[in-house]
Design an enzyme around this catalytic site. Structure first.
Site, PDB file in Angstrom:
ATOM      1  N   GLU A   1      12.111  10.910  -2.522  1.00 45.16           N
ATOM      2  CA  GLU A   1      11.545   9.477  -2.857  1.00 45.16           C
ATOM      3  C   GLU A   1       9.887   9.489  -2.468  1.00 45.16           C
ATOM      4  O   GLU A   1       9.639   8.691  -1.730  1.00 45.16           O
ATOM      5  CB  GLU A   1      12.347   8.284  -1.931  1.00 45.16           C
ATOM      6  CG  GLU A   1      13.717   8.209  -2.562  1.00 45.16           C
ATOM      7  CD  GLU A   1      14.559   7.299  -1.917  1.00 45.16           C
ATOM      8  OE1 GLU A   1      14.281   6.741  -0.706  1.00 45.16           O
ATOM      9  OE2 GLU A   1      15.527   7.029  -2.262  1.00 45.16           O
TER      10      GLU A   1
ATOM     11  N   GLU B   1      20.466   9.950  -6.207  1.00 43.22           N
ATOM     12  CA  GLU B   1      20.943   8.886  -5.251  1.00 43.22           C
ATOM     13  C   GLU B   1      21.284   7.419  -6.287  1.00 43.22           C
ATOM     14  O   GLU B   1      20.581   7.018  -7.063  1.00 43.22           O
ATOM     15  CB  GLU B   1      20.148   8.486  -4.164  1.00 43.22           C
ATOM     16  CG  GLU B   1      19.845   9.606  -3.245  1.00 43.22           C
ATOM     17  CD  GLU B   1      19.107   9.133  -2.012  1.00 43.22           C
ATOM     18  OE1 GLU B   1      18.953   7.964  -1.988  1.00 43.22           O
ATOM     19  OE2 GLU B   1      18.614   9.862  -1.372  1.00 43.22           O
TER      20      GLU B   1
END
Length: 503
Positions: free
Chosen positions: A195, A315
Site C-alpha cells: 500500500e 487485499e
C-alpha cells in the site's frame, strides 16, 4: 490495509448470499495445473507447462507485527491452521512480514507449545518458522506469496523506505528472501511493498517518491537473485489528482508501465475495501452498486481487460455488518469472474483476512480461531479455484487394483466444549486414478446433530451422516487429499468409524 494499525475487534455478520458453485468441468481442466514456477502471458499467469492458473487465496498476517510470526499460533498448531485453509478451497497464502524478521536473533512470540502444539517450531527464529510454514503449505499443494508489509513492526509506511529502514535495506532483504527460497517453487513471488500512498507517486520521475521506478529497481534486484519469481507491484493512492485506496490506484500503468529485466514476471496488484474500512464517494452514488464495475475498471481492471498484464486483488475485505458492504462484496465477486465460467482467465485474489483479529474487517475465522464464518466464506465460493500439485509421487495402497477409484477418510475432533464440538475430515485418494467425487459416511451412537458444515454438503438420518464433496474439491489426484469440516452438538461424541466411497 487502509489504516495505520489493525485493531483486535469482533465483527458481527449480517446476511447470506449464495453464490454460484464452481463447475466441475472447469475444476477438472485446472486441477493438474500449477506445477513448477510460474510466468505471465498477456493477462494470464501460466505454470511451467504453460497451463493457466488462478490465485484464489487468503491473507494470514502476523509476521509484520511485533509477534514476528503469523497470529493464532497461541491457539492452534500451525499445521492444523494450514490444513483448514486448504480444506476451505483456498490455494494460496499471502504472508505479510516486516523487515525485522530478517535481523539476526529475531524471535517470534505468542506461540503455544502445550499439548504438543507447534512442537517443531520450538527454538526457531522468525525466519525458521517461516521456512516451516512454507514447507508444510507446499506439501499440501498451497502456493505462497511473501508480502513486504511494513519496514518494521511499528506501522505502515507511505513510501518503501524510512529513515530507519533505507531503500538499500529494503532491497537487500528482498534479495535475501528471493535467494532463501530459490528452488522452492511453493514461493511463487514477492509483493514488493504494501500500500504505497501519498506522497508516493507513479511516473512523476522523482526517484525519492516515484513508486514505479522504485518497483523497477527492487523487482530487478529480486530477479537477479531468483529469476523465476513473480514480481507483484501494487498501485499508489493518487495519480494525476485522482485518489483512491492506498495501493489501489493503478491508473498510471497505461502511461508508465513497470519495466523488468526478465520478461513474463510482472503482476500488478490492487487493494479494495468497503465501508467498514473507510467511506468512499462511490458508496453513496445513487447507482451503487451498479457503478462499481466502472470504478474498478478505472483504477485497475482495465489492465486485465486490455490484456496488458495479470491483475491480483491482493487485499479486499469487510465485516459485512452493513447492507452496503454486503452489496459491495457481492458485486466485487461477480466482477472478479466466477471460476466455473472463466477458470484461469480471471482476476487473481487473496482475501483479507484469515485472522479474526483484523478490527475493521474481521476474518474467515471467528474469534475462537476455530469456527469458520460460513457467510463470509460463502461469498467467495464461486471464485475459488483448485489447489496445485505438490510434486510428490503416488499415494498409498490401491484397494481396487488397476485404475479403480478408492479413498480413505480420517475424522479428527478439533475442539469440544461440552455443548458442542468441531471436527475435520480428511479424504485421501488411495487409488491410482483421479477421483471426480467422494462421499463419507459415519454413525454417531448418541444424539449428535450436525449444525453447520463447510466444503461439503450433508444429509443426516438418525445418527448417520453422509457428507458429499463440494463442487471445488471433488477432484482429487492420486495420493492427494481434500478436507471438510463441521460443527455439531452436543459434545462428547468421540470419533466414530468413517467409510469413504469414490468415483
Amino acid at each position: 490495509m487502509f489504516r495505520n494499525l489493525r485493531r483486535a475487534l469482533c465483527a458481527a455478520v449480517a446476511a447470506l448470499l449464495l453464490p454460484l458453485a464452481a463447475g466441475a468441468q472447469a475444476v477438472e481442466i485446472e486441477a493438474a495445473a500449477g506445477a513448477g514456477y510460474w510466468h505471465t502471458s498477456g493477462r494470464q499467469i501460466l505454470d511451467a507447462a504453460g497451463q493457466p492458473v488462478r490465485i484464489a487465496g487468503i491473507n494470514w498476517f502476523g509476521f509484520e507485527t511485533a509477534n514476528n510470526v503469523v497470529h493464532g499460533l497461541w491457539s492452534r498448531d500451525y499445521k492444523s491452521m494450514i490444513d483448514q485453509i486448504r480444506s476451505l478451497g483456498y490455494n494460496t497464502l499471502r504472508i505479510p512480514y516486516n523487515d525485522d524478521i530478517l535481523k539476526s536473533g529475531t524471535v517470534p512470540t505468542g506461540i503455544d507449545f502445550s499439548g504438543g502444539k507447534n512442537a517443531d517450531l520450538q527454538g526457531l527464529g522468525s525466519l525458521g518458522v517461516l521456512d516451516r510454514i512454507v514447507a508444510y503449505a507446499g506439501q499440501g499443494g498451497l502456493k505462497v506469496i511473501l508480502d513486504r508489509h511494513r519496514p518494521d513492526a511499528g506501522g505502515q509506511s507511505a513510501l518503501w523506505y524510512t529513515s530507519a529502514v533505507p531503500e538499500s535495506t529494503w532491497i537487500a532483504n528482498l534479495k535475501a528472501l528471493a535467494a532463501r527460497y530459490r528452488g522452492q517453487d511453493t514461493v511463487i513471488g514477492i509483493d514488493l511493498h504494501n500500500e504505497p500512498h501519498d506522497p508516493a507517486c507513479w511516473g512523476c520521475g522523482d526517484t525519492a517518491t516515484d513508486w514505479r521506478l522504485a518497483a523497477e529497481r527492487a523487482g530487478n534486484a529480486v530477479l537477479s537473485a531468483n529469476p523465476d519469481l513473480l514480481i507483484f507491484v501494487e498501485g499508489v493512492q493518487t495519480f494525476n489528482g485522482v485518489s483512491g485506496w492506498w495501493g489501489g490506484n493503478l491508473m498510471g500503468v497505461a502511461q508508465y508501465p513497470v519495466r523488468l529485466d526478465v520478461a513474463g514476471r510482472l503482476v500488478y496488484s490492487a487493494h479494495d475495501y468497503a465501508t467498514s474500512v473507510a467511506q468512499q464517494s462511490w458508496f453513496s452514488d445513487p447507482s451503487f452498486p451498479a457503478n462499481m464495475p466502472g470504478i474498478w475498471d478505472k483504477y485497475w481492471g482495465y489492465i486485465f481487460k486490455q490484456n496488458i498484464a495479470p491483475v491480483w486483488l491482493g487485499e479486499f475485505g469487510t465485516t459485512l455488518a452493513s447492507t452496503v458492504d454486503q452489496r459491495w462484496l457481492a458485486a466485487l465477486v461477480t466482477y472478479l469472474r466466477p471460476t466455473s465460467t472463466y477458470g484461469g482467465d480471471s482476476f487473481h485474489w487473496t482475501f483479507w483476512s484469515w485472522n479474526p483479529n483484523s478490527g475493521d474487517t474481521g476474518g474467515i475465522l471467528k474469534d475462537d480461531w476455530q469456527t469458520v464464518d460460513t457467510v463470509k466464506d460463502g461469498y467467495l465460493t464461486s471464485i475459488k479455484a483448485p489447489g496445485f500439485p505438490t510434486g510428490g509421487g503416488g499415494g498409498g495402497g490401491d484397494d481396487g487394483g488397476g485404475s479403480a477409484a478408492s479413498c480413505s477418510a480420517t475424522y479428527t475432533i478439533s475442539s469440544d466444549w461440552g455443548g458442542g464440538f468441531n471436527a475435520d475430515v480428511k479424504v485421501t485418494n488411495t487409488g491410482t486414478a483421479a477421483l471426480s467425487s467422494w462421499k463419507v459416511t459415519w454413525t454417531w451412537s448418541g444424539a449428535q446433530q450436525v449444525t453447520t458444515m463447510w466444503n461439503a454438503s450433508y444429509t443426516q438420518s438418525g445418527g448417520t451422516v453422509t457428507a458429499v464433496n463440494a463442487a471445488h474439491n471433488g477432484t482429487v489426484a492420486p495420493g492427494a487429499s481434500a478436507s471438510f469440516g463441521f460443527g455439531a452438538a452436543p459434545g462428547g461424541a468421540g470419533a466414530p468409524a468413517v467409510s469413504c466411497t469414490a468415483t
